[in-house]
Scaffold this active site. Sequence first.
Site, short mmCIF file in Angstrom:
data_model
loop_
_atom_site.label_atom_id
_atom_site.label_comp_id
_atom_site.label_asym_id
_atom_site.label_seq_id
_atom_site.Cartn_x
_atom_site.Cartn_y
_atom_site.Cartn_z
N HIS A 205 0.79 -1.23 0.00
CA HIS A 205 0.00 0.00 0.00
C HIS A 205 0.82 1.27 0.00
O HIS A 205 0.28 2.36 -0.17
CB HIS A 205 -0.96 0.03 1.20
CG HIS A 205 -0.27 0.34 2.49
ND1 HIS A 205 0.32 -0.64 3.25
CD2 HIS A 205 -0.03 1.50 3.13
CE1 HIS A 205 0.87 -0.10 4.32
NE2 HIS A 205 0.69 1.21 4.27
C1 UD1 Z 1 -1.57 5.85 5.79
C2 UD1 Z 1 -0.22 6.26 6.38
C3 UD1 Z 1 0.74 5.08 6.31
C4 UD1 Z 1 0.13 3.84 6.96
C5 UD1 Z 1 -1.20 3.55 6.32
C6 UD1 Z 1 -1.87 2.35 6.96
C7 UD1 Z 1 0.32 8.65 6.04
C8 UD1 Z 1 1.19 9.61 5.30
N1 UD1 Z 1 0.41 7.36 5.65
O1 UD1 Z 1 -1.36 5.59 4.41
O2 UD1 Z 1 1.92 5.40 7.00
O3 UD1 Z 1 1.00 2.74 6.77
O4 UD1 Z 1 -2.06 4.72 6.47
O5 UD1 Z 1 -2.92 1.91 6.18
O6 UD1 Z 1 -0.40 9.05 6.93
N2 UD1 Z 1 -8.55 5.58 1.25
C9 UD1 Z 1 -9.82 5.08 1.21
N3 UD1 Z 1 -10.46 4.85 2.39
C10 UD1 Z 1 -9.89 5.08 3.59
C11 UD1 Z 1 -8.59 5.61 3.63
C12 UD1 Z 1 -7.93 5.84 2.45
O7 UD1 Z 1 -10.37 4.85 0.15
O8 UD1 Z 1 -10.54 4.84 4.63
C13 UD1 Z 1 -7.82 5.79 -0.02
C14 UD1 Z 1 -8.01 7.17 -0.60
O9 UD1 Z 1 -7.96 7.07 -1.99
C15 UD1 Z 1 -6.76 7.90 -0.09
C16 UD1 Z 1 -5.72 6.80 -0.17
O10 UD1 Z 1 -6.43 5.61 0.19
O11 UD1 Z 1 -6.44 9.01 -0.84
C17 UD1 Z 1 -4.57 7.00 0.75
O12 UD1 Z 1 -5.02 7.17 2.09
P1 UD1 Z 1 -4.15 8.02 3.15
O13 UD1 Z 1 -4.83 8.06 4.45
O14 UD1 Z 1 -3.75 9.31 2.53
O15 UD1 Z 1 -2.81 7.20 3.29
P2 UD1 Z 1 -2.58 5.61 3.37
O16 UD1 Z 1 -2.04 5.17 2.07
O17 UD1 Z 1 -3.73 4.88 3.94
#
Ligand code: UD1
Length: 354
Positions: A205
């Site tokens: 991820h």
């Molecule tokens: C975040 C953390 C990472 C951690 C991970 C655990 C940061 C910079 N990164 O990354 O260190 O290992 O969480 O999972 O904080 N999205 C959804 N639903 C959700 C959450 C996210 O669809 O509930 C999708 C969205 O398209 C979003 C993307 O995932 O833009 C990334 O989510 P984000 O919270 O920005 O970072 P993670 O990749 O989850």
Amino acid sequence: MKILSVVGARPQFVKLAPIHKAAQAAGVEHVIVHTGQHYDPMLSDVFFEDLGIGAPDVHLGVGSGSHGVQTGAMLAALDAVFDEHRPDWVLVYGDTNSTVAAALSAVKMHIPVAHLEAGLRSFNRRMPEEHNRVMTDHAADLLLAPTQVAVDHLNDEGLADRTVLVGDVMTDVLHQVRSEVADTPSILLDELGLATGGFYLATIHRAENTDDADRLTEITAALGRLDKPVVLLAHPRVVAKAAAHGIPLTSGSLLSHTPLAYPDLIAAVLASGGVVTDSGGLQKEAFLLRVPCTTVRSETEWVETVSLGWNVLANNAEEIATAVTRARPADTSDTPYGDGHAAERVVQVLQDGA
Ligand code: UD1
């Protein structure tokens, strides 16, 4: 004494569970603030339910966005929350945008802030998590380190006088959940027609592995060519990026599956013949469960898993294939992540310092 925990992303909910339990056992008031960084039920609600945390006291509902937009929305919302609750400690967890936002907000409001899982370093300045960790450690008043290696990093950065070695709280949860699921077969076996030890469990991820189409293609193709089925527990980020780039997540040996709740994940690791991941937590969980792990990165913060032989870094298709099919490592009785009582120590240290 009042502790206010700020969490927002999946691994933070796992770390929160033992802290909440230890706070309750010590009769300490514990306010839980969920930033809303993760909002999918399988990335959020199931952890609160399965790990006995109950509902958060405050939910900021910030959702997804670029780093600046997401972190800024949290900052804007946290001032009022801290002002209302005026805790003795704000406790922040790990290395996400929720961590750095809460640390910065608390420091500016002159509320003591403690960083749980302090001192981890990848020394890779391209990782958002590395910026978040370094900034949080240098902003916080108290650094709760999970390992001796983390203590050494903090010492090297001139932060020794704020550092306490407490152990790793994820180990606390894992010990508890491992015994709960010991007699429960993984739900993946029936659902996907797999045999115990007859598949690999994968998660990918991180931005550096998902956001570039060539990189994601290389990794998924390498997984698709492995000698056993590979169950990819697909985080929404990898699903979104794969769809945007037109990359299949089910192809050859590779099978895509929705993320699992924590007890189901632990049962799945135990049933698997190996783990392939870029997650920090899963590297450690595989080690603690003595399941061989291959980490799709060029470095790891959890270096003990590598030096003890249970984790191998593999950063291209060839290295992944070689690492995943390697012989089982020699057993070890080392406990670099502590004794499963880190959370009790955290609460004690916070009480002593309040
Ligand atoms: C975040 C953390 C990472 C951690 C991970 C655990 C940061 C910079 N990164 O990354 O260190 O290992 O969480 O999972 O904080 N999205 C959804 N639903 C959700 C959450 C996210 O669809 O509930 C999708 C969205 O398209 C979003 C993307 O995932 O833009 C990334 O989510 P984000 O919270 O920005 O970072 P993670 O990749 O989850």
